[in-house]
Design a protein around this motif. Structure first.
Motif, mmCIF file in Angstrom:
data_model
loop_
_atom_site.group_PDB
_atom_site.id
_atom_site.type_symbol
_atom_site.label_atom_id
_atom_site.label_comp_id
_atom_site.label_asym_id
_atom_site.label_seq_id
_atom_site.Cartn_x
_atom_site.Cartn_y
_atom_site.Cartn_z
ATOM 1 N N GLN A 37 0.975 -1.106 -0.117
ATOM 2 C CA GLN A 37 -0.035 -0.048 -0.066
ATOM 3 C C GLN A 37 0.696 1.007 -0.083
ATOM 4 O OE1 GLN A 37 -2.517 -0.600 3.309
ATOM 5 N NE2 GLN A 37 -3.714 -1.855 2.516
ATOM 6 N N ARG B 41 0.475 4.117 -2.801
ATOM 7 C CA ARG B 41 0.172 5.312 -2.539
ATOM 8 C C ARG B 41 1.336 6.418 -2.855
ATOM 9 N NH1 ARG B 41 -2.086 3.582 2.584
ATOM 10 N NH2 ARG B 41 -0.054 3.922 3.416
ATOM 11 N N ARG C 193 2.390 10.461 -6.353
ATOM 12 C CA ARG C 193 3.012 11.497 -5.766
ATOM 13 C C ARG C 193 4.577 11.658 -6.382
ATOM 14 N NH1 ARG C 193 5.219 10.624 -0.820
ATOM 15 N NH2 ARG C 193 3.481 8.762 -0.050
ATOM 16 N N SER D 81 -3.106 1.108 -9.694
ATOM 17 C CA SER D 81 -4.103 1.146 -8.662
ATOM 18 C C SER D 81 -4.020 0.165 -7.580
ATOM 19 C CB SER D 81 -5.462 0.783 -9.577
ATOM 20 O OG SER D 81 -5.403 -0.611 -10.001
ATOM 21 N N ASP D 82 -3.044 -0.805 -7.583
ATOM 22 C CA ASP D 82 -2.843 -1.561 -6.513
ATOM 23 C C ASP D 82 -1.571 -2.383 -6.513
ATOM 24 O OD1 ASP D 82 -3.445 -2.799 -4.082
ATOM 25 O OD2 ASP D 82 -3.901 -4.669 -5.043
#
Lengths: 79, 79
Positions: A20, A24, A28, A35-36
């Motif tokens: 994760q 995430r 940035r 997406s995963d």
């Protein structure tokens, strides 16, 4: 001799904080479209031809993974 | 969406204490015939079809591996 690959992944219902964190961070860092991300372990074993699939499954289940929280896949990639 | 797998392994000249520990333990535990074990990481990414192979290589090199001590392989397993 055969090369055997064992991939060990967290079960789908188990949170995966490392994966994760990567998922995430990517937007940035300028990378969209992922997406995963799930992170697991990848083992490469050099194995005698005498070692059968049942033995490999025992090794993967008992010593390379934690069957409570992880699934594994064993495959022979070369013989 | 496509599923992309990235396998990250210590370079051949890099010691791999975790893999060596498993390889040394197996005979003690009653499993003969495994002469070498290397441990790396296995990532599974869910990726938009718009993400090209060059971008995937940048993600793998920059954020999933340490290119000083690790090699990586990217492959699409489903699209």
């Amino acid at each position: 001799m055969a090369r055997v690959v064992v991939d060990v992944m967290p079960k789908p219902e188990i949170l995966d904080p490392q994966g994760q964190a990567v998922a995430r961070a990517l937007p940035r860092l300028g990378f969209d479209g992922v997406s995963d991300v799930r992170q697991g372990k990848h083992f490469e074993l050099e194995v005698d031809d005498s070692v059968d699939d049942e033995t490999l499954a025992k090794i993967a289940e008992g010593f390379l993974s934690n069957p409570v929280v992880e699934d594994f896949v064993v495959r022979r990639v070369q013989s």
